[in-house]
Write a protein that holds these residues in place. Structure first.
Motif, PDB file in Angstrom:
ATOM      1  N   ASN A   1     -92.956 -82.309  16.989  1.00 39.30           N
ATOM      2  CA  ASN A   1     -91.934 -83.000  17.786  1.00 39.30           C
ATOM      3  C   ASN A   1     -92.521 -84.040  18.719  1.00 39.30           C
ATOM      4  OD1 ASN A   1     -89.626 -81.520  16.844  1.00 39.30           O
ATOM      5  ND2 ASN A   1     -90.508 -79.770  17.929  1.00 39.30           N
TER       6      ASN A   1
ATOM      7  N   THR B   1     -92.722 -87.244  18.763  1.00 39.71           N
ATOM      8  CA  THR B   1     -91.887 -88.402  19.087  1.00 39.71           C
ATOM      9  C   THR B   1     -90.826 -88.027  20.111  1.00 39.71           C
ATOM     10  OG1 THR B   1     -92.129 -88.924  16.776  1.00 39.71           O
ATOM     11  CG2 THR B   1     -90.658 -90.308  18.035  1.00 39.71           C
ATOM     12  N   PHE B   2     -90.156 -86.889  19.852  1.00 43.49           N
ATOM     13  CA  PHE B   2     -89.099 -86.472  20.767  1.00 43.49           C
ATOM     14  C   PHE B   2     -89.659 -86.149  22.150  1.00 43.49           C
ATOM     15  CE2 PHE B   2     -86.372 -83.166  22.636  1.00 43.49           C
ATOM     16  CZ  PHE B   2     -85.214 -83.908  22.754  1.00 43.49           C
ATOM     17  N   LEU B   3     -90.793 -85.464  22.175  1.00 44.89           N
ATOM     18  CA  LEU B   3     -91.387 -85.109  23.469  1.00 44.89           C
ATOM     19  C   LEU B   3     -91.818 -86.361  24.233  1.00 44.89           C
ATOM     20  CD1 LEU B   3     -93.468 -81.983  22.463  1.00 44.89           C
ATOM     21  CD2 LEU B   3     -91.421 -82.053  23.867  1.00 44.89           C
TER      22      LEU B   3
ATOM     23  N   PHE C   1     -90.471 -89.286  23.921  1.00 47.86           N
ATOM     24  CA  PHE C   1     -89.235 -89.910  24.392  1.00 47.86           C
ATOM     25  C   PHE C   1     -88.754 -89.243  25.670  1.00 47.86           C
ATOM     26  CE2 PHE C   1     -84.562 -89.414  24.344  1.00 47.86           C
ATOM     27  CZ  PHE C   1     -84.232 -90.709  24.694  1.00 47.86           C
ATOM     28  N   MET C   2     -88.715 -87.889  25.671  1.00 47.38           N
ATOM     29  CA  MET C   2     -88.231 -87.175  26.851  1.00 47.38           C
ATOM     30  C   MET C   2     -89.113 -87.464  28.064  1.00 47.38           C
ATOM     31  SD  MET C   2     -85.499 -85.876  26.076  1.00 47.38           S
ATOM     32  CE  MET C   2     -85.036 -84.815  27.421  1.00 47.38           C
ATOM     33  N   LEU C   3     -90.423 -87.511  27.843  1.00 48.68           N
ATOM     34  CA  LEU C   3     -91.362 -87.767  28.938  1.00 48.68           C
ATOM     35  C   LEU C   3     -91.118 -89.148  29.559  1.00 48.68           C
ATOM     36  CD1 LEU C   3     -94.059 -86.825  30.355  1.00 48.68           C
ATOM     37  CD2 LEU C   3     -95.195 -88.295  28.717  1.00 48.68           C
TER      38      LEU C   3
ATOM     39  N   PHE D   1     -88.512 -91.210  29.153  1.00 46.59           N
ATOM     40  CA  PHE D   1     -87.153 -91.375  29.658  1.00 46.59           C
ATOM     41  C   PHE D   1     -87.024 -90.687  31.020  1.00 46.59           C
ATOM     42  CE2 PHE D   1     -82.477 -90.819  29.486  1.00 46.59           C
ATOM     43  CZ  PHE D   1     -82.146 -92.122  29.198  1.00 46.59           C
ATOM     44  N   GLY D   2     -87.610 -89.476  31.115  1.00 47.49           N
ATOM     45  CA  GLY D   2     -87.574 -88.753  32.393  1.00 47.49           C
ATOM     46  C   GLY D   2     -88.285 -89.532  33.492  1.00 47.49           C
TER      47      GLY D   2
ATOM     48  N   ALA E   1     -85.897 -97.192  31.157  1.00 43.96           N
ATOM     49  CA  ALA E   1     -85.101 -96.124  30.552  1.00 43.96           C
ATOM     50  C   ALA E   1     -84.297 -96.657  29.370  1.00 43.96           C
ATOM     51  CB  ALA E   1     -84.166 -95.522  31.598  1.00 43.96           C
TER      52      ALA E   1
ATOM     53  N   PHE F   1     -84.811 -95.657  25.384  1.00 51.06           N
ATOM     54  CA  PHE F   1     -83.662 -95.108  24.663  1.00 51.06           C
ATOM     55  C   PHE F   1     -83.393 -95.913  23.394  1.00 51.06           C
ATOM     56  CE2 PHE F   1     -79.215 -94.390  23.719  1.00 51.06           C
ATOM     57  CZ  PHE F   1     -79.142 -93.017  23.835  1.00 51.06           C
TER      58      PHE F   1
ATOM     59  N   TYR G   1     -86.001 -95.176  20.778  1.00 47.36           N
ATOM     60  CA  TYR G   1     -85.841 -93.864  20.149  1.00 47.36           C
ATOM     61  C   TYR G   1     -84.650 -93.853  19.198  1.00 47.36           C
ATOM     62  CZ  TYR G   1     -85.710 -88.846  19.573  1.00 47.36           C
ATOM     63  OH  TYR G   1     -85.722 -87.598  19.028  1.00 47.36           O
TER      64      TYR G   1
END
Lengths: 272, 168
Positions: A11, A13-15, A17-19, A21-22, B76, B80, B83
């Motif tokens: 995961n 890519t998703f992690l 992204f979350m990092l 974005f956060g 942000a 987004f 992604y």
């Protein structure tokens, strides 16, 4: 352990992204807070010198207008000076009354914005010129905002066109005070809230800065009353104030330092 | 360092400079600005290292944020968009995307317009929601999204036509 590593790899890519974005959301939230938005602003070395280069090219386009503005201001100051020596009284025009404990610096606006909700200006004086946080910024026509971050050569000004701004203001001929805010609707209109309903307000009255803040001296022009609304509670007015300044077109500004502000603030802390 | 990487780095820097020094100060009709820096994200090669792509998008947004003093809203929105790009590609280009490697300047112009429109609207929606941070002014927000999107789409398409050499 193996499974955790596999999970991260699967995961990634998703992690990532979350990092990221956060992180961006954290920066956004931090920027909504007045005294913490010090990192990552346009008053840093790189963007500051880029804005400077841009200014050195574009400054010639506005020279004529700048000169006219300076002549106009000189004329006003000179007429005040002459009237004062002849009659030996302090003139009661819309003058800026600055006593000995204020220091004035002049500066040039490098970057101005007025289209978003949180507007900032960047000016070409910084901590090496003696500027620091919480100095007031104004022009000959009226107030602009408050310094909110400085670097060595540049400073960022939080404009009055910023939904975070709170500036102490008063009605010129009655000394009822209020707080100046902005609702992000128009670049010409700001709102003065919490004005007592006993204040004699009418359209066209002048609004000036009040003496209660340690940032601005009393009596710097802001604007005229445009529209008066009684709040739903019925105890206070909120007033639409039309600014004297055209916030979309600002060149030279003055920065004011109150030398007594530290003393006044220490007194206020002692009282608490 | 191949040719494509150098082109990408140069376009990265040029887009930041253009956005920070010129396009942020257009203020058409008082408040409408185009955000063409997202053209970098939209036209990034499709067969790529996605983690690096996300990081570059973040960096791009952060640089624009520094120039416009907006905290982290551009970062942000860019992350987004980066992604959420694969589903958009699949929707607009269909079969072509499954075979990997779309050449944006050789694809059909209609699909490209669809793709840019979806991308720009998504980006602006995230951007302005974070900038307002307040859903009580949703009408104002949508108004800003619609008008800025129109402006950005037009400028993006024009820029793309000018800078892509071969188009069928």
């Amino acid at each position: 352990m193996q499974q955790i590593i596999n999970f991260v790899l699967r995961n990634k890519t998703f992690l990532m992204f979350m990092l990221l974005f956060g992180l961006s959301i954290a920066l956004t939230i931090q920027n909504h807070d007045y005294h913490r938005s010090k990192f990552l602003n346009s008053a840093n070395f790189i963007s500051g010198s880029l804005f400077e280069t841009k200014f050195s090219i574009t400054q010639y386009f506005g020279l004529k207008k700048d000169n006219e503005l300076l002549i106009e201001e000189n004329k006003n100051l000179r007429s005040q000076l002459l009237n004062q020596t002849q009659t030996e009284v302090i003139s009661t025009s819309d003058s800026v009354n600055i006593s000995g404990n204020y220091v004035i610096y002049s500066a040039q606006v490098y970057k101005n914005s007025y289209a978003s909700n949180n507007n900032y200006l960047t000016i070409n004086k910084g901590s090496k010129d003696g500027i620091s946080q919480d100095f007031g910024v104004f022009t000959s026509k009226g107030i602009i905002g408050i310094i909110d971050a400085t670097t060595n050569g540049y400073s960022r000004v939080q404009s009055i066109l910023n939904i975070k701004s709170r500036i102490n203001a008063q009605i010129k001929n009655s000394s009822h005070i209020g707080s100046l805010r902005w609702n992000a609707k128009s670049a010409q209109i700001v709102q003065m809230v919490d004005v007592s309903k006993f204040a004699p307000v009418k359209n066209g009255d002048t609004i000036i800065t009040g003496g209660q803040s340690t940032i601005f001296p009393k009596g710097i022009l802001i604007g005229v009353i445009n529209k008066i609304n009684l709040d739903p509670g019925g105890d206070t007015y909120s007033i639409d104030v039309e600014l004297f300044n055209d916030m979309t077109n600002i060149g030279h500004v003055y920065v004011v330092e109150n030398k007594d502000s530290k003393e006044i603030k220490s007194l206020e802390i002692d009282n608490e | 360092m191949n040719n494509l990487a150098i082109t990408k780095i140069v376009s990265f820097l040029l887009l930041i400079l253009a956005q920070g020094l010129v396009l942020n100060h257009i203020n058409f009709l008082g408040y409408i600005n185009p955000f063409i820096y997202i053209l970098f994200i939209l036209t990034y090669p499709t067969s790529n290292n996605r983690v690096l792509f996300l990081f570059l998008s973040f960096l791009l947004g952060l640089c624009v944020d520094i120039f416009s003093d907006s905290g982290g809203v551009h970062a942000a929105a860019s992350v987004f968009l980066a992604y959420a790009r694969p589903p958009m590609l699949k929707f607009s280009f269909g079969m072509l995307y499954d075979h990997q490697g779309i050449k944006f300047n050789q694809s059909e112009f209609g699909s490209f317009i669809t793709y840019v429109t979806i991308g720009v609207v998504t980006h602006h929606l995230v951007l302005f929601s974070l900038e307002f941070f307040n859903f009580s002014e949703i009408i104002e927000l949508l108004k800003k999204v619609v008008f800025s999107s129109i402006f950005t789409i037009i400028v993006c398409l024009i820029t793309n036509i000018i800078f892509s050499r071969k188009r069928r």
